[in-house]
Structure formats: structure tokens, C-alpha cells
Design an enzyme around this catalytic site. Structure first.
Site, short mmCIF file in Angstrom:
data_model
loop_
_atom_site.label_atom_id
_atom_site.label_comp_id
_atom_site.label_asym_id
_atom_site.label_seq_id
_atom_site.Cartn_x
_atom_site.Cartn_y
_atom_site.Cartn_z
N CYS A 1 55.60 68.02 -11.39
CA CYS A 1 55.95 67.38 -10.12
C CYS A 1 55.98 68.33 -8.94
O CYS A 1 55.65 67.94 -7.81
CB CYS A 1 57.26 66.62 -10.27
SG CYS A 1 57.06 65.16 -11.32
N GLU B 1 62.28 61.26 -9.68
CA GLU B 1 61.24 60.46 -10.35
C GLU B 1 61.92 59.36 -11.15
O GLU B 1 62.89 59.61 -11.88
CB GLU B 1 60.41 61.35 -11.30
CG GLU B 1 59.30 60.55 -12.00
CD GLU B 1 58.43 61.40 -12.92
OE1 GLU B 1 58.56 62.64 -12.91
OE2 GLU B 1 57.62 60.80 -13.65
N LYS C 1 60.59 58.30 -6.24
CA LYS C 1 59.14 58.29 -6.41
C LYS C 1 58.76 57.82 -7.81
O LYS C 1 59.37 58.25 -8.79
CB LYS C 1 58.57 59.69 -6.13
CG LYS C 1 59.08 60.79 -7.04
CD LYS C 1 58.59 62.14 -6.51
CE LYS C 1 58.84 63.29 -7.43
NZ LYS C 1 58.24 63.20 -8.76
N VAL D 1 61.82 70.86 -10.52
CA VAL D 1 61.16 70.82 -11.84
C VAL D 1 60.18 69.65 -11.91
O VAL D 1 60.36 68.65 -11.23
CB VAL D 1 62.22 70.68 -12.96
CG1 VAL D 1 63.11 71.88 -12.99
CG2 VAL D 1 63.04 69.40 -12.85
N LYS E 1 54.27 61.55 -9.96
CA LYS E 1 54.58 62.98 -10.03
C LYS E 1 54.66 63.58 -8.63
O LYS E 1 55.52 64.41 -8.35
CB LYS E 1 53.53 63.71 -10.87
CG LYS E 1 53.35 63.17 -12.28
CD LYS E 1 54.65 63.14 -13.06
CE LYS E 1 54.42 62.65 -14.48
NZ LYS E 1 55.70 62.24 -15.12
N ASP F 1 63.16 66.54 -8.12
CA ASP F 1 63.51 65.94 -9.43
C ASP F 1 64.50 66.75 -10.26
O ASP F 1 64.35 66.85 -11.49
CB ASP F 1 62.24 65.70 -10.25
CG ASP F 1 61.24 64.78 -9.57
OD1 ASP F 1 61.53 64.27 -8.48
OD2 ASP F 1 60.15 64.57 -10.14
N GLN G 1 43.45 83.00 -4.53
CA GLN G 1 42.37 82.71 -3.57
C GLN G 1 42.91 82.66 -2.13
O GLN G 1 42.61 81.76 -1.35
CB GLN G 1 41.69 81.38 -3.91
CG GLN G 1 41.11 81.35 -5.33
CD GLN G 1 40.37 80.07 -5.62
OE1 GLN G 1 39.35 79.79 -4.99
NE2 GLN G 1 40.90 79.29 -6.55
N1 TIU Z 1 59.48 65.88 -12.45
C1 TIU Z 1 58.52 66.15 -13.33
O1 TIU Z 1 57.98 67.24 -13.36
N2 TIU Z 1 58.21 65.15 -14.24
C2 TIU Z 1 57.73 65.39 -15.52
O2 TIU Z 1 57.45 64.48 -16.27
N3 TIU Z 1 57.60 66.70 -15.87
C3 TIU Z 1 57.22 67.19 -17.10
O3 TIU Z 1 57.04 68.41 -17.19
N4 TIU Z 1 57.09 66.37 -18.11
#
Ligand code: TIU
Length: 224
Positions: free
Chosen positions: A163, A73, A130, A158, A133, A25, A203
Site C-alpha cells: 500500500c 484499507e 480506501k 504499511v 491498495k 494503513d 534512476q
Molecule cells: N496496507 C497494505 O499494505 N495492505 C496489504 O494487504 N498489504 C500486504 O502486504 N498484504
């Protein structure tokens, strides 16, 4: 010939022919002002630092002949794949599907949905769209990976705790060894970035491994 990635909690042997780079993303909607990330009240400039390490790993992965998968996303223009519970989030004038400076927010085909130019997919590199998330939910990612008998995922993008984390959790349950590349990930909330990475490697590596772009690039250079 297997090589080894320096990682925590332990070094990880990997076979490059069965390893994929998955870039999560890295879209304008999350990285640039006026998109979905900002509509949720975030300072999107916090994600900029992840772009150069991500690009360096992408260059190394391409040079090593790895499968490279990009994810985005987003939702269909008619919002038929966006659950009401997701559409209700954020300011009413800046929700998913509303017009913004980069087109309709988080909608496929709009400028904001594009991957940032520095990380633009090359022809032949799968781009997985997608609605959720996680990159496995309601996508053909599992089939793409199975067709190449992929066993190890190098994951960056990110945001770390949203995600990236959801995808790593999905992948871990499906049997993939996941290496999260810490400096090639980013979050709007720095302490969540750190906590997200800590959760993965805790862990004994409960969800996977954590490494950094330099170590991954070095390992890709040594392979074969
Ligand atoms: N790609 C992803 O992480 N989507 C989000 O909405 N991330 C946020 O941190 N909001």
C-alpha cells in the site's frame, strides 16, 4: 521559508505549508494477530518496529502544523466495494468479511479496522477509507490535498511494497514529490521492504525520495 530534507537520491527542499504527512494503513488488521495480515499467512510482529518512528514523525508533523492524513484499507460490511478477485485470497475461513478475533476481517467499523492506539487520528485530521491498495483510488484524497495546495507528501506506514508503494506510484503520477520514511514503513517480507525502498530512489528518484524518521524530524524542526 523552505527547508531541506536529507534524502536519497538527493536532498529535497520543501515548504511545510504545502507538505502533508500521509500515514498508510497502520491498522490493527495489519499489525496485530487475528487480522487480515495474519490471514494471508504473514508474521505480523515484523511490522511492530515501524510504530515508534511513525509516532515520532507524527508528533513532529503535528508540532510543525503539517496536514496529517491517515488512511485505512477496508470494505463496506456488504462487501459491495470488494472485487471477487480480492475476496478470493487467503484461507477460506479467514478471508475478507469472515469473523475473526478483532471482528470481521478488513471491514469498516470493526475493531480490526481501527488504527493502532499509538497512532490514533486526532479530531480534524482526515481519515481516508480506501478499498484498494493505493490511497488515491476511489477516495477523496486528491481533493483533500488540492484544497491545501499540497505539493510534497511524507509517506510512512504499511506495507512498504504494497500500500505504501502503490500510493507513492499514484502520487508520483499526479505530480506530488513523495518522501518515503524508511524506518517508519514496514513489511512482512524484509527483502521486499528493502527492494521497495530501492525502487523508489533508483534512476534518479524514479518514484520519489527515501529518507528516515530522524532526518524528517530534523527538517521539520528547522522549517520556518
Ligand atoms: N496496507 C497494505 O499494505 N495492505 C496489504 O494487504 N498489504 C500486504 O502486504 N498484504
Amino acid at each position: 521559508m523552505p527547508s531541506v530534507i536529507e534524502a536519497q537520491p538527493s536532498p529535497l527542499p520543501f515548504d511545510a505549508s504545502r507538505t502533508a504527512l500521509v500515514i498508510i494503513d497502520m491498522q490493527r488488521d495489519f499489525l496485530e494477530p487475528g487480522g487480515f495480515g495474519e490471514s494471508l499467512g504473514n508474521d505480523v510482529s515484523l511490522l511492530a518496529a515501524a510504530v515508534p518512528p511513525c509516532r515520532a514523525v507524527l508528533d513532529a508533523a503535528r508540532a510543525a502544523g503539517l496536514l496529517v492524513v491517515h488512511t485505512r484499507e477496508g470494505h463496506c460490511p456488504d462487501l459491495s466495494d470488494a472485487p471477487p478477485a480480492k475476496l478470493e485470497r487467503g484461507e477460506p475461513t479467514a478471508r475478507i468479511g469472515q469473523p475473526g478475533p478483532m471482528g470481521r476481517i478488513l471491514i469498516r467499523g470493526e475493531p480490526g479496522h481501527d488504527i493502532v492506539p499509538a497512532l490514533a487520528p486526532r479530531p480534524g485530521e482526515p481519515v481516508v477509507d480506501k478499498p484498494g491498495k493505493g490511497a488515491f483510488y476511489a477516495t477523496d484524497l486528491a481533493d483533500i490535498l488540492a484544497a491545501r495546495t499540497i505539493a510534497t507528501l511524507l509517506v510512512c506506514g504499511v506495507t512498504t511494497e504494497v500500500c505504501v508503494h502503490t500510493t507513492v506510484r499514484e502520487a508520483n503520477d499526479r505530480g506530488y514529490r513523495c518522501v518515503v520514511i524508511a524506518d517508519a514503513c514496514g513489511s512482512y517480507i524484509p527483502e521486499f521492504h528493502e527492494a521497495g525502498l530501492a525502487m523508489i530512489k533508483a534512476q534518479g528518484g524514479i518514484f520519489g525520495w527515501v529518507s528516515d524518521s530522524g532526518s524528517v524530524i530534523a527538517a521539520l524542526g528547522r522549517h520556518g
